[in-house]
Design an enzyme around this catalytic site. Structure first.
Site, mmCIF file in Angstrom:
data_model
loop_
_atom_site.group_PDB
_atom_site.id
_atom_site.type_symbol
_atom_site.label_atom_id
_atom_site.label_comp_id
_atom_site.label_asym_id
_atom_site.label_seq_id
_atom_site.Cartn_x
_atom_site.Cartn_y
_atom_site.Cartn_z
ATOM 1 N N LYS A 117 1.042 -1.123 -0.102
ATOM 2 C CA LYS A 117 0.063 0.003 -0.150
ATOM 3 C C LYS A 117 1.116 1.478 -0.121
ATOM 4 C CE LYS A 117 -4.403 -1.269 2.690
ATOM 5 N NZ LYS A 117 -5.075 -1.679 1.277
ATOM 6 N N ARG B 74 -9.593 -11.359 2.630
ATOM 7 C CA ARG B 74 -10.492 -12.813 2.424
ATOM 8 C C ARG B 74 -10.169 -13.983 2.305
ATOM 9 N NH1 ARG B 74 -11.558 -9.621 -3.837
ATOM 10 N NH2 ARG B 74 -11.370 -8.178 -1.521
HETATM 11 N N1 BES Z 1 -7.911 -3.974 5.048
HETATM 12 C C1 BES Z 1 -8.093 -3.794 3.483
HETATM 13 C C2 BES Z 1 -9.305 -2.682 3.050
HETATM 14 C C3 BES Z 1 -9.452 -1.382 2.756
HETATM 15 C C4 BES Z 1 -8.362 -0.780 2.593
HETATM 16 C C5 BES Z 1 -9.950 -0.681 4.039
HETATM 17 C C6 BES Z 1 -9.017 1.276 2.038
HETATM 18 C C7 BES Z 1 -10.070 0.588 4.989
HETATM 19 C C8 BES Z 1 -9.827 1.194 3.595
HETATM 20 C C9 BES Z 1 -8.195 -4.841 2.099
HETATM 21 O O1 BES Z 1 -6.644 -5.570 3.045
HETATM 22 C C10 BES Z 1 -7.924 -4.188 0.867
HETATM 23 O O2 BES Z 1 -6.620 -4.277 1.160
HETATM 24 N N2 BES Z 1 -8.686 -4.499 -0.290
HETATM 25 C C11 BES Z 1 -8.244 -4.483 -1.423
HETATM 26 C C12 BES Z 1 -9.118 -5.199 -2.373
HETATM 27 C C13 BES Z 1 -9.240 -4.982 -3.628
HETATM 28 C C14 BES Z 1 -6.836 -5.024 -3.553
HETATM 29 C C15 BES Z 1 -9.742 -5.596 -3.924
HETATM 30 C C16 BES Z 1 -8.925 -2.459 -0.922
HETATM 31 O O3 BES Z 1 -10.357 -2.275 -1.217
HETATM 32 O O4 BES Z 1 -8.624 -1.601 -2.087
HETATM 33 ZN ZN ZN Z 2 -5.082 -5.222 2.070
#
Ligand code: BES
Ligand code: ZN
Ligand code: ZN
Length: 490
Positions: A262, A336
């Protein structure tokens, strides 16, 4: 945090020095008016409250001088008819605005015992604060809350509210704890400690056991970290229980994204990525403490998602204990992956209902904002949760799982990919589709999938904005009340 003494009284009380008295202001025929209240406000009869700054805007606070050194707090009631949740929010907002005041008397225009109970809950929830890391702790001074209400709840109901709020506050504590202190082992240890004396069994699976049990998702996500992953299982099995509720929670103690790293800003706040696991764990313990007659098994899937030489690579393929294979195209879609293990384990027990709770997608925030939980599911899962949330007052909205989106998870080499990189289409719903694949069947031939509800709490799990109602900054403990409500309804 000081402990709050709560008292409910069904008559007016004399005004005393240094005590705050809360009453509502609404509008009647376009004029600002003090609404029905057991707070003694006769001294305000000729006072122009509007000129002193009072407003009917929901949660607007105006402090006024009362007789004999007492303090008035006029709270805007908005212009809708008030439901229990709004009373909860109003009481919370009042408590958050007390500054150094030690005693408060709340006289809002409630006209049912459930509304009075909501006032108590709102006060208790708003009193939460997290000062663990402050070298100089400036704690709230509030010690006593007196609720004035014509309809008084039973003391057992008040005790129940206290138990539930305590559980919510434990979730908040865990989520607010810094990720250098809260990681899979310490998460497991805290849960075990919280479970002591509650009449539940706790199992902690370490990396060896996880390997033996083929929990490939948790292992795959956890292997980039020097802190090994854990599965924590809490079971409450009261004699005579006819229904079985399974809970599954996402417990990423920190989500860097892994090798699909990230960016800095996106990583900030990702200590909250274990909220789902903390929520289902403490919900199970609250249900046990309340001695509800329903069997509950909570599976907490706990890992730290880190990039390193041992981390999972994009393109790695893992095989789950149910035989399904997943090509990991995005290591940041890790939630997931760990949840799949929990859903498989839960399904093996063939419970009456599986509910999973996860800060799963940023897409949930895009779609629903930061105060509403996204609900997806199959069978009775949706209706059960909508009903429970209506009762608990928590904001939740049912979303579809459109068939055509399932294709976004197709893989060339494995059964599925975990995410299609670069395609944000229906992100929350695609997450739901992925999880659905791991929900078992009562009888696969008959295609009767186990009732299941998926709660994406990525929005409301933490409040990064200004405090509102009973919600301060940071972890909210959202959906725990709803889970307890579901257990009651079973
Ligand atoms: N923990 C994050 C979800 C999240 C992202 C919560 C931003 C709050 C703010 C999760 O693990 C994640 O990174 N999800 C990705 C999924 C995507 C790669 C399909 C997302 O939502 O960007
Ligand atoms: Zn994530
Ligand atoms: Zn995550």
């Amino acid at each position: 945090m000081t402990k709050l003494n709560i008292e409910v009284v069904n008559k007016s009380v004399p005004l005393s020095s240094g005590v705050a008295y809360v009453f509502g202001v609404g509008s009647y025929k376009d004029k600002l008016q003090i609404s029905d209240s057991l707070v003694e406000t006769s001294s305000l009869a000729k006072v122009d409250l509007k000129a002193l700054g009072a407003k009917t805007t929901f949660e607007h606070m105006t402090r006024l001088q009362g007789p004999d050194g007492s303090i008035y707090l006029a709270v805007g009631l908005g212009d809708e008819e008030l439901n229990d949740e709004q009373f909860r929010q109003l009481a919370g907002a009042a408590v958050r605005n007390l500054g150094d005041i030690e005693k408060v008397v709340i006289g809002l225009p409630t006209n049912s015992s459930s509304a009075s109970l909501a006032v108590i809950e709102g006060a208790l929830l708003a009193h939460y604060e997290f000062t663990e890391y402050k070298s100089v702790k400036k704690s709230r001074k509030l010690t006593d809350v007196t609720v004035l209400a014509r309809e008084v709840p039973f003391s057992a109901q008040i005790d129940e509210a206290k138990t539930v709020v305590e559980a919510i506050n434990l979730v908040r504590d865990m989520v607010n704890t810094a990720p250098n202190d809260l990681y899979p082992q310490t998460f497991a240890a805290l849960m075990q400690k919280a479970a002591r004396g509650k009449g539940v069994t706790v199992e902690i699976w370490d990396e060896k056991r996880l390997t033996a049990e083929k929990c490939s998702g948790i292992l795959s996500v956890g292997k980039g970290s020097v802190r090994p992953p854990r599965l924590v299982k809490i079971e409450y099995k009261p004699r005579g229980a006819k229904k079985h509720l399974a809970l599954v929670g996402k417990g990423i103690t920190f989500d860097t994204g892994g090798l699909t790293l990230k960016p800095g800003l996106g990583m900030l706040g990702m200590k909250y990525d274990m909220t789902g696991a903390a929520t289902v764990g403490h919900a199970a313990l609250a249900i046990a403490a309340l001695k509800l007659n329903v069997r509950v098994t909570a599976y907490m899937c706990v890992a730290e998602n880190m990039p390193s030489g041992t981390a999972t690579r994009p393109s790695d393929i893992i095989k789950y204990r149910n035989g399904k294979t997943v090509e990991i195209t995005n290591t940041d879609a890790e939630g997931r992956l760990v949840m799949a293990d929990g859903l498989i384990l839960a399904s093996e027990q063939k419970p009456d209902l599986i509910i999973d709770v996860a800060t799963l997608t940023g897409g949930a925030r895009v779609a629903l904002g930061v105060r509403t939980t996204g609900l997806m599911g199959v069978g009775a899962g949706i209706d059960t949760l909508v009903e429970a949330a209506n009762k608990s007052g928590e904001a939740l909205w049912a979303m579809p799982l459109p068939k055509e989106l399932r294709a976004l998870l197709n893989s060339e080499t494995a059964d599925m990919v975990n995410s299609k990189l670069g395609d944000p289409t229906g992100s929350m719903l695609v997450g739901g589709h992925f999880l659905k694949e791991f929900v078992g069947y009562h009888d696969r031939e008959k295609k009767n999938q186990i009732d299941w509800a998926h709660l994406d709490i990525a929005g409301p799990a933490s409040n990064d904005g200004a405090p509102f109602g009973y919600t301060g900054k940071g972890a909210s403990g959202v959906m725990l009340r709803t889970l307890v409500q579901v257990a009651k309804s079973l």
